[in-house]
Design an enzyme around this catalytic site. Sequence first.
Site, PDB file in Angstrom:
ATOM      1  N   ASP A  24       0.854  -1.182   0.000  1.00 18.60           N
ATOM      2  CA  ASP A  24       0.000   0.000   0.000  1.00 18.60           C
ATOM      3  C   ASP A  24       0.889   1.230   0.000  1.00 18.60           C
ATOM      4  OD1 ASP A  24      -2.093   1.723   0.113  1.00 18.60           O
ATOM      5  OD2 ASP A  24      -2.900   0.997   2.017  1.00 18.60           O
ATOM      6  N   ALA A  25       1.253   1.659  -1.198  1.00 18.58           N
ATOM      7  CA  ALA A  25       2.137   2.810  -1.352  1.00 18.58           C
ATOM      8  C   ALA A  25       1.491   3.935  -2.145  1.00 18.58           C
ATOM      9  CB  ALA A  25       3.448   2.386  -2.034  1.00 18.58           C
ATOM     10  N   LYS A  26       0.393   3.634  -2.839  1.00 16.45           N
ATOM     11  CA  LYS A  26      -0.398   4.629  -3.575  1.00 16.45           C
ATOM     12  C   LYS A  26       0.482   5.521  -4.446  1.00 16.45           C
ATOM     13  CE  LYS A  26      -4.141   4.706  -0.161  1.00 16.45           C
ATOM     14  NZ  LYS A  26      -3.524   3.852   0.890  1.00 16.45           N
ATOM     15  N   ARG A  27       1.361   4.918  -5.198  1.00 15.48           N
ATOM     16  CA  ARG A  27       2.251   5.684  -6.062  1.00 15.48           C
ATOM     17  C   ARG A  27       1.505   6.187  -7.288  1.00 15.48           C
ATOM     18  NH1 ARG A  27       4.957   5.540  -1.795  1.00 15.48           N
ATOM     19  NH2 ARG A  27       7.151   4.898  -1.778  1.00 15.48           N
TER      20      ARG A  27
END
Length: 281
Positions: free
Chosen positions: A97-100
């Site tokens: 979960d890094a939402k890049r």
Amino acid sequence: MTGLEPFGARLRRVMDERGPLCVGIDPHASLLAEWGLGDDVDGLERFSRTVVEAVAGRVAVLKPQSAFFERFGSRGVAVLETTVREAREAGALVVMDAKRGDIGSTMAAYAEAFLHQDAPLFSDALTVSPYLGYGSLSPAVALARESGAGLFVLALTSNPEGGEVQHAVRADGRTVGATVLGHLALENAGEEPLGSFGAVVGATLGDLSSYDLDMGGPILAPGIGAQGATPADLPAVFGRAVRNVVPNVSRGVLRHGPDTVALRDAAERFADEIRAALTSA
């Protein structure tokens, strides 16, 4: 690079074997304190290792939140690398979960950090943001296909601020969120038993019947537990797409630590409630 079996196929199999529950690994300062751990790298490591030990061999998916590791710098990222490796070794799929979200070579570099099989942080899937235009995700889509990984694209998120973008209506009459779902349906066309390109859709959003959520890929559904949604809500929110939902629970499980048995029992209770809700759907 020899790719793995596609993420969607691997996810479908582990969901069928273990149930669809995803447990978040969110070692923020307040949870570390609740566990009696220091807000430092040692506390981070003990927290993460305990969660993996307790549930990685039983649940379908673990979802570490990268930010809570990155805040400790390189030593925190090293803990994240170990967490990802040990979770995958125990049989769980890992969604980073890094939402890049970026463009061009920068997006390609983000993709290489999490989706290249030789990367220390290689994960089975990555959360990404399409709000620089869905096409900006092309490098991540291409590398995910090559490596057998997947993406979860922010579509209809549970945070109240998200609506000002995601529910905005385009010139063609569709909302931005619906447009994202449409792109994902194209990515997943023809893929069986499940496509590898999923959406993030909040379980707290209530009636979503105006959206076509059955886009051939998985739906990562945060909001179960502390945010107010329950497993019983899933059929009403997701309709015919509910079989492809991966419900995420974080604090609802994590607050039972650091006792590994209590963590495992909490995860199993949520898993049982989710199975019951899906069976009755």
